[in-house]
Scaffold this motif. Structure first.
Motif, PDB file in Angstrom:
ATOM      1  N   TYR A  91       7.669   8.340  -8.616  1.00  0.00           N
ATOM      2  CA  TYR A  91       8.082   7.035  -9.148  1.00  0.00           C
ATOM      3  C   TYR A  91       9.524   6.676  -8.805  1.00  0.00           C
ATOM      4  N   ASP A  92      10.402   7.675  -8.743  1.00  0.00           N
ATOM      5  CA  ASP A  92      11.816   7.391  -8.500  1.00  0.00           C
ATOM      6  C   ASP A  92      12.091   6.925  -7.075  1.00  0.00           C
ATOM      7  N   ARG A  93      11.148   7.126  -6.165  1.00  0.00           N
ATOM      8  CA  ARG A  93      11.348   6.698  -4.774  1.00  0.00           C
ATOM      9  C   ARG A  93      10.956   5.233  -4.554  1.00  0.00           C
ATOM     10  N   VAL A  94      10.176   4.691  -5.477  1.00  0.00           N
ATOM     11  CA  VAL A  94       9.712   3.305  -5.318  1.00  0.00           C
ATOM     12  C   VAL A  94      10.868   2.308  -5.280  1.00  0.00           C
ATOM     13  N   PRO A  95      11.840   2.368  -6.220  1.00  0.00           N
ATOM     14  CA  PRO A  95      12.949   1.398  -6.167  1.00  0.00           C
ATOM     15  C   PRO A  95      13.724   1.445  -4.856  1.00  0.00           C
ATOM     16  N   GLN A  96      13.905   2.647  -4.314  1.00  0.00           N
ATOM     17  CA  GLN A  96      14.641   2.796  -3.052  1.00  0.00           C
ATOM     18  C   GLN A  96      13.884   2.114  -1.912  1.00  0.00           C
ATOM     19  N   LEU A  97      12.582   2.367  -1.817  1.00  0.00           N
ATOM     20  CA  LEU A  97      11.772   1.729  -0.780  1.00  0.00           C
ATOM     21  C   LEU A  97      11.747   0.209  -0.971  1.00  0.00           C
ATOM     22  N   GLU A 121       6.379   4.051 -15.745  1.00  0.00           N
ATOM     23  CA  GLU A 121       5.945   5.451 -15.687  1.00  0.00           C
ATOM     24  C   GLU A 121       7.109   6.405 -15.940  1.00  0.00           C
ATOM     25  N   MET A 122       8.316   5.981 -15.559  1.00  0.00           N
ATOM     26  CA  MET A 122       9.511   6.796 -15.798  1.00  0.00           C
ATOM     27  C   MET A 122      10.074   6.590 -17.198  1.00  0.00           C
ATOM     28  N   GLY A 123       9.446   5.711 -17.978  1.00  0.00           N
ATOM     29  CA  GLY A 123       9.932   5.424 -19.324  1.00  0.00           C
ATOM     30  C   GLY A 123      11.143   4.519 -19.343  1.00  0.00           C
ATOM     31  N   LEU A 183       6.563  -1.918  -8.474  1.00  0.00           N
ATOM     32  CA  LEU A 183       7.916  -1.519  -8.877  1.00  0.00           C
ATOM     33  C   LEU A 183       8.010  -1.420 -10.404  1.00  0.00           C
ATOM     34  N   ILE A 184       7.508  -2.423 -11.081  1.00  0.00           N
ATOM     35  CA  ILE A 184       7.554  -2.430 -12.553  1.00  0.00           C
ATOM     36  C   ILE A 184       6.740  -1.281 -13.125  1.00  0.00           C
ATOM     37  N   ARG A 185       5.608  -0.999 -12.510  1.00  0.00           N
ATOM     38  CA  ARG A 185       4.817   0.146 -12.974  1.00  0.00           C
ATOM     39  C   ARG A 185       5.595   1.451 -12.818  1.00  0.00           C
ATOM     40  N   SER A 186       6.309   1.593 -11.707  1.00  0.00           N
ATOM     41  CA  SER A 186       7.070   2.836 -11.482  1.00  0.00           C
ATOM     42  C   SER A 186       8.141   3.014 -12.553  1.00  0.00           C
ATOM     43  N   PHE A 187       8.830   1.919 -12.924  1.00  0.00           N
ATOM     44  CA  PHE A 187       9.830   1.997 -13.990  1.00  0.00           C
ATOM     45  C   PHE A 187       9.167   2.375 -15.319  1.00  0.00           C
ATOM     46  N   VAL A 238       0.843  -1.200   0.000  1.00  0.00           N
ATOM     47  CA  VAL A 238       0.000   0.000   0.000  1.00  0.00           C
ATOM     48  C   VAL A 238       0.877   1.248   0.000  1.00  0.00           C
ATOM     49  N   LEU A 239       1.982   1.206   0.757  1.00  0.00           N
ATOM     50  CA  LEU A 239       2.915   2.331   0.785  1.00  0.00           C
ATOM     51  C   LEU A 239       3.517   2.566  -0.603  1.00  0.00           C
ATOM     52  N   LEU A 240       3.930   1.497  -1.279  1.00  0.00           N
ATOM     53  CA  LEU A 240       4.472   1.630  -2.633  1.00  0.00           C
ATOM     54  C   LEU A 240       3.436   2.240  -3.573  1.00  0.00           C
ATOM     55  N   SER A 241       2.192   1.786  -3.455  1.00  0.00           N
ATOM     56  CA  SER A 241       1.122   2.320  -4.302  1.00  0.00           C
ATOM     57  C   SER A 241       0.866   3.794  -4.004  1.00  0.00           C
ATOM     58  N   ALA A 242       0.966   4.181  -2.729  1.00  0.00           N
ATOM     59  CA  ALA A 242       0.800   5.591  -2.357  1.00  0.00           C
ATOM     60  C   ALA A 242       1.891   6.440  -2.999  1.00  0.00           C
ATOM     61  N   CYS A 243       3.079   5.871  -3.093  1.00  0.00           N
ATOM     62  CA  CYS A 243       4.205   6.552  -3.727  1.00  0.00           C
ATOM     63  C   CYS A 243       3.914   6.773  -5.218  1.00  0.00           C
ATOM     64  N   VAL A 244       3.387   5.749  -5.871  1.00  0.00           N
ATOM     65  CA  VAL A 244       3.046   5.854  -7.294  1.00  0.00           C
ATOM     66  C   VAL A 244       1.900   6.846  -7.498  1.00  0.00           C
TER      67      VAL A 244
END
Length: 406
Positions: free
Chosen positions: A154-160, A186-188, A180-184, A143-149
């Protein structure tokens, strides 16, 4: 939200059931169920009224999911009005509830902060779990990762993703990897998403159709159709779909081209035993619109119910916009009225386009009725846009003249 409502709400959520019921009764009449509140919140756009609906809820929750959605609807209404300090008061008051020691309940607060784009508050709540006596697992972390997205960080997701599981000693799952894959994507950075996909396969973590679809969307969006087709074939070979969502991503890639190609994909879905949804037909309708085939576009819209679908906000927005471009303002106004009935009213810019068109085509009565509806339907921060437009187009004077004649 006025300070009195904030305090009332905080008291309501932090006191006993009897006190809460009394508080609710004093503000908005009899206590109502969470399911009924959820239903009312769907159609309520005024944030203050949304808060009153939520504060009138009985503490005897029968549906945790409905409770979560009611909370999220309220937060969305506040966020749309940029009432972020009120969101904080609203969500922080939930931490006084005895259910705060339940991970799903606390996770709903994290999720709501994410919906509002208030990720720092979401992260702070996550860090407070030990102090609040709430057990921590991959559930709240996802849920925290999704809140980040949702906060577009998006760049904070890999770190978390790399830090938190080691710190709190829990195992990542398919949902964690999916976010995580969605965040990547979204960043292209589709290549990084593909690396994590391979990592999932090597670790024996299930790769879901949602994950494949996320990568497909990113590849199509980046113009990498050949790579997307390879992922599609890999997905099919592994027996992981495709489902309606995956087909819709594929259809999206063709919606600016030949409508027959889009129709063919929809037929392919049906032949595969899948039921095309509103998004599928929206893409077909949009394809017709872009090709200037407005009669065909309207036919898709009119046949939605026959096809077992209901129009959504995107349906109304797209059709009204292209009807206006084709100067079919009377038809646009009819669709607008249907969007009001369905409580799926399009965005302000699309409707301003329609109002201007109605005025310029001497449909002043319809234009005035549109503005009257919008002023009645939405909160002050949105209504001021319509009041300004009303004066710019001289409709306020026309309204005064009508009143005098009557």
């Amino acid at each position: 939200m006025s300070s009195s409502i904030s305090l009332r709400l905080a008291r309501h959520l932090s006191t006993s059931a009897a006190t809460a019921t009394a508080a609710a009764s004093s503000t908005s009449g009899a206590s109502i169920s969470i399911s009924k509140a959820k239903s009312k919140l769907k159609s309520e756009h005024d944030p203050d009224k949304a808060l009153k609906i939520y504060s009138s809820v009985s503490d005897h929750y029968t549906s945790p999911l409905s409770s979560r959605y009611a909370q999220e609807y309220t937060v969305k209404r506040l966020a749309k009005s940029h009432r972020f300090s009120d969101i904080e008061v609203f969500l922080e008051s939930h931490k006084n509830d005895k259910k705060i020691t339940e991970e799903p309940f606390l996770s709903s607060i994290i999720r709501s902060y994410g919906i509002a784009g208030m990720f720092d508050h979401a992260l702070k709540t996550y860090h407070q779990m030990d102090d609040l006596g709430t057990p921590r697992s991959v559930v709240s972390f996802n849920v925290l990762l999704s809140a980040c997205v949702n906060s577009k960080l998006y760049d904070r997701v890999p770190q978390l993703f790399d830090e938190m599981p080691k710190k709190h000693r829990f195992l990542l799952d398919k949902i964690s990897y999916g976010v995580l894959i969605r965040s990547f994507c979204e960043m292209g950075k589709t290549e990084l998403a593909m690396e994590r996909l391979k990592e999932m396969e090597e670790k024996g973590v299930e790769v879901t159709v949602v994950i494949y679809t996320t990568i497909l969307h990113s590849l199509y969006k980046g113009g990498k159709s050949d790579d997307a087709e390879r992922i599609w074939n890999k997905m099919v070979k592994r027996g992981c779909g495709p489902d309606v969502g995956a087909y819709n991503v594929k259809i999206m890639n063709f919606q600016g081209g030949d409508p027959e190609r889009v129709k063919g994909l929809i037929e392919e879905m049906s032949n595969a035993g899948l039921k095309p949804d509103t998004i599928s037909y929206n893409y077909l309708m949009s394809c017709y619109c872009r090709n200037g085939m407005m009669d065909e576009a309207e036919k898709v819209y009119e046949d939605l119910e026959t096809n077992g679908c209901n129009p959504n906000a995107s349906t109304f927005r797209t059709l009204i916009f292209y009807l206006c471009r084709s100067e079919r303002f009377e038809a646009g106004y009819r669709v607008f009225r249907e969007s009001v009935t369905a409580n799926k009213i399009p965005d302000v810019n699309t409707l301003k386009y329609l109002v201007h068109g109605l005025v310029n085509s001497s449909k002043v009565k319809d234009a005035k009725e549109m503005i009257r509806i919008m002023k009645k339907k939405f909160p002050p921060n949105v209504v001021k846009v319509w009041i300004k437009l009303e004066h710019e187009l001289g409709l306020a004077k026309a309204e005064d003249s009508d009143n005098k004649r009557s």
